[in-house]
Write a protein that holds these residues in place. Structure first.
Motif, PDB file in Angstrom:
ATOM      1  N   SER A  72     -10.969   2.946 -17.177  1.00 44.33           N
ATOM      2  CA  SER A  72     -12.401   2.786 -17.427  1.00 44.33           C
ATOM      3  C   SER A  72     -13.172   4.004 -16.945  1.00 44.33           C
ATOM      4  CB  SER A  72     -12.919   1.539 -16.713  1.00 44.33           C
ATOM      5  OG  SER A  72     -14.337   1.467 -16.794  1.00 44.33           O
ATOM      6  N   GLU A 112     -16.048   3.948 -15.970  1.00 41.97           N
ATOM      7  CA  GLU A 112     -16.892   3.512 -14.865  1.00 41.97           C
ATOM      8  C   GLU A 112     -16.176   3.577 -13.516  1.00 41.97           C
ATOM      9  OE1 GLU A 112     -18.190  -0.384 -15.897  1.00 41.97           O
ATOM     10  OE2 GLU A 112     -19.334   0.280 -17.655  1.00 41.97           O
ATOM     11  N   ASP A 113     -14.845   3.740 -13.533  1.00 44.09           N
ATOM     12  CA  ASP A 113     -14.072   3.839 -12.297  1.00 44.09           C
ATOM     13  C   ASP A 113     -14.123   5.259 -11.748  1.00 44.09           C
ATOM     14  OD1 ASP A 113     -13.386   1.203 -12.573  1.00 44.09           O
ATOM     15  OD2 ASP A 113     -11.363   1.594 -13.343  1.00 44.09           O
ATOM     16  N   ASP A 114     -13.727   5.392 -10.488  1.00 44.56           N
ATOM     17  CA  ASP A 114     -13.529   6.705  -9.883  1.00 44.56           C
ATOM     18  C   ASP A 114     -12.145   7.182 -10.304  1.00 44.56           C
ATOM     19  OD1 ASP A 114     -13.611   8.978  -8.375  1.00 44.56           O
ATOM     20  OD2 ASP A 114     -13.217   7.971  -6.452  1.00 44.56           O
ATOM     21  N   THR A 137      -1.629  -2.531  -8.211  1.00 46.82           N
ATOM     22  CA  THR A 137      -2.545  -2.209  -9.300  1.00 46.82           C
ATOM     23  C   THR A 137      -1.974  -2.643 -10.641  1.00 46.82           C
ATOM     24  OG1 THR A 137      -3.249  -0.252  -8.048  1.00 46.82           O
ATOM     25  CG2 THR A 137      -3.878  -0.349 -10.357  1.00 46.82           C
ATOM     26  N   ASN A 145      -5.879   3.507 -10.136  1.00 45.28           N
ATOM     27  CA  ASN A 145      -6.787   3.058 -11.196  1.00 45.28           C
ATOM     28  C   ASN A 145      -6.122   1.997 -12.065  1.00 45.28           C
ATOM     29  OD1 ASN A 145      -7.633   6.371 -11.151  1.00 45.28           O
ATOM     30  ND2 ASN A 145      -9.287   4.885 -11.110  1.00 45.28           N
TER      31      ASN A 145
END
Length: 296
Positions: free
Chosen positions: A111, A113-115, A174, A265
């Motif tokens: 995404s 929007e993730d780091d 994850t 992630n």
């Protein structure tokens, strides 16, 4: 596909490219296999000289091509982000100058929007700069690709083979969505000269969403028929993890570190639109592992 196209495949001797070239030929395309050493190329298609870090060779390889498939990255170098962006920018401009109709790029899930890790952030940058010359780019974003010879699969295989038990860092929890190399090739071939895919970002994945720990367990079951004892540690840095990977598997430390940093992630498919464009059921992780093992 309305008629055969001339398709240039960069990285034609690599993990994905050497499987994609025959698939494209079977589909009726004329295929140029771009390599830095065409004199040593023994695969199908027409071998052409090309190095993405040498623009004149790229311009010559792209001449009269309709579609270009970009399968190049530099994970084994410390400055891979800069190198990959520079190469992709030059390639996109050369493709535009040659009149290429479509660029197809295999990128990474995750995404925006993730780091994002440096590896995934670099994949996004390559997506962007490939299109700066004006050629429509079709991006296929994938997580771990499972197949014999793939670096992520080889890390998994050697870990399971070499360790009777494992202590894994926290990134093992994850979620990811591994995909068989057969499905990656099917999707790549399916978007070539596909008008509905031009200029789009499409997510591709296998049938299962799994944690890395679950992937290790399933791989162990397929390889040995037993359950691998695994203890998940509460901590674990990419640097320590990469040295651990190198110790156990022999994988280059720089490459391992760049991949492991991405494992923080979550990388799963959120939009299945590709399945409307390229029909067919993706393989399960277990079947992908079985095929990888059969291929050696």
């Amino acid at each position: 596909m309305s008629e055969p196209r001339t398709v240039l495949v960069t990285g034609a001797t690599g993990f994905v490219g050497r499987r994609l070239v025959p698939e494209l030929l079977d589909a009726g395309h004329r295929v140029r296999a771009m390599t830095r050493r065409p004199e040593g190329y023994t695969g199908p298609g027409e071998a052409v000289l090309g190095d993405v870090h040498d623009p004149p060779t790229v311009a010559a390889a792209l001449e009269d091509a309709d579609v270009a498939i970009y399968l190049v990255h530099s994970l084994d170098t410390g400055d891979f982000e800069r190198r990959d962006a520079d190469a992709a920018r030059d390639f996109g401009r050369a493709a535009a100058a040659a009149g290429v109709r479509q660029i197809v790029f295999l990128g990474g899930l995750g995404s925006d929007e993730d780091d994002l890790s440096p590896h995934l952030r670099s994949r996004r940058e390559v997506e962007r700069v490939l299109g700066e010359g004006g050629v429509p780019v079709t991006v296929l974003r994938a997580a771990i690709v499972v197949g014999a010879g793939g670096i992520s699969w080889e890390m998994t295989r050697r870990l399971v083979k070499n360790l009777p038990a494992m202590v894994v860092p926290r990134w093992a929890a994850t979620r990811t969505q591994p995909i068989a190399i057969d499905d990656v090739v099917r999707y790549l071939a399916g978007v070539v000269d596909n008008e509905a895919a031009r200029g789009r970002v499409l997510e591709i994945g296998g049938a299962d969403q799994l944690s890395y720990l679950e992937m290790l367990q399933q791989a162990a079951h397929e390889m040995t028929g037993r359950r691998l004892p695994i203890l998940q540690a509460p901590v674990g840095t990419p640097v320590l993890s990469s040295w651990w990977i190198r110790l156990v598997t022999g994988v280059d430390t720089t490459t391992a570190a760049n991949l492991i940093e991405s494992m923080g992630n979550e990388v799963v498919v959120t939009d299945p639109a590709i399945r409307d464009l390229v029909p067919g059921e993706p393989l399960s992780y277990a079947e992908a592992v079985r095929r990888a093992l059969a291929d050696g």
